[in-house]
Scaffold this motif. Structure first.
Motif, PDB file in Angstrom:
ATOM      1  N   ARG A 128      -6.646 -16.995  -2.360  1.00 65.62           N
ATOM      2  CA  ARG A 128      -6.210 -15.674  -1.923  1.00 65.62           C
ATOM      3  C   ARG A 128      -5.357 -14.998  -3.006  1.00 65.62           C
ATOM      4  O   ARG A 128      -5.469 -13.800  -3.235  1.00 65.62           O
ATOM      5  CB  ARG A 128      -5.436 -15.794  -0.613  1.00 65.62           C
ATOM      6  N   SER A 177     -10.649 -16.192   1.968  1.00 67.24           N
ATOM      7  CA  SER A 177      -9.691 -15.872   0.920  1.00 67.24           C
ATOM      8  C   SER A 177     -10.009 -14.580   0.175  1.00 67.24           C
ATOM      9  O   SER A 177      -9.366 -14.276  -0.826  1.00 67.24           O
ATOM     10  CB  SER A 177      -9.634 -17.031  -0.091  1.00 67.24           C
ATOM     11  N   LEU A 202      -8.322  -7.651   0.965  1.00 70.00           N
ATOM     12  CA  LEU A 202      -7.635  -8.528   1.891  1.00 70.00           C
ATOM     13  C   LEU A 202      -6.915  -7.717   2.950  1.00 70.00           C
ATOM     14  O   LEU A 202      -6.282  -6.710   2.665  1.00 70.00           O
ATOM     15  CB  LEU A 202      -6.605  -9.384   1.145  1.00 70.00           C
ATOM     16  N   GLU A 206      -3.586 -11.317   5.775  1.00 73.33           N
ATOM     17  CA  GLU A 206      -4.074 -12.347   4.867  1.00 73.33           C
ATOM     18  C   GLU A 206      -3.321 -12.332   3.560  1.00 73.33           C
ATOM     19  O   GLU A 206      -3.099 -13.352   2.934  1.00 73.33           O
ATOM     20  CB  GLU A 206      -5.561 -12.129   4.597  1.00 73.33           C
TER      21      GLU A 206
END
Length: 208
Positions: A128, A177, A202, A206
């Motif tokens: 991520r 991710s 994202l 997240e």
């Protein structure tokens, strides 16, 4: 398969001076993987967990003089070995953990990561973080000069079902991710997973 950063540093510090000599024939495999990453002239690319910087010359050749090549690693001894090998001429080197990159959001076009996954403390979180620093549509290459089975055999182990590098594990892990897996190769003489940064980005929860 996650690893502790202190243990990673200890492992690679002890091997930094002889690392390149142990694997002298990997250069063409690195160059081929970089070619498959699809970099363009002028791109900005990070070698995440760059070690002794073996990918940096190929990355520089791919992006040209106007491109940006960065290499980061958590082990000072590996970065020192990269400097001794002259690879700092091909890219900037930084002592940094991929869990907390000193790079602004969306600054990069691509990330190259050789042998990185098994040395991450939290694979999903670290993927991520890599997604954070790559623009939507940017690319990620997860590479190793040999495949999972060959690597396990080298260390006297068997491939296990919970290996995050296996496609059934890796595809959803990347998706959670911010990445979309687009190509997967796991052969005796090559491991290469290519992913594209999710164009939707994202979600705030997240990215936290």
């Amino acid at each position: 398969m996650s690893d502790d950063p202190a243990r990673v540093k200890e492992f690679f510090t002890a091997r930094a001076d002889t690392w390149d000599a142990r694997f002298p024939d990997d250069g063409p495999a690195y160059a081929a993987a970089v070619a498959d990453l699809g970099l363009r002239r002028g791109d900005a690319v990070l070698d995440a967990g760059c070690g002794t910087g073996r990918a940096l010359p190929a990355l520089r050749a791919a992006v040209g003089a106007d491109g940006i090549v960065l290499g980061c690693d958590v082990t000072p001894a590996m970065l020192a070995a990269a400097v001794r090998a002259g690879r700092d001429r091909d890219g900037g080197l930084a002592l940094a953990d991929v869990a907390r990159l000193p790079i602004r959001d969306g600054a990069l076009d691509a990330v190259f990561a050789a042998g990185l996954i098994s040395h991450l403390a939290d694979v999903e979180s670290d993927f991520r973080e890599l997604a954070r620093v790559v623009r939507p549509g940017g690319r990620l290459a997860l590479f190793h000069p040999v495949g999972r089975a060959a690597l396990a055999a080298r260390h006297g182990r068997q491939v296990t079902p919970d290996d995050e590098r296996a496609e059934p594990m890796l595809r959803p892990l990347l998706a959670r991710s911010g990445w979309r897996l687009v190509s997967y190769t796991d052969e005796d003489d090559r491991y290469l997973a290519l992913a594209v940064r999710d164009s939707e980005g994202l979600r705030p929860a997240e990215a936290a």
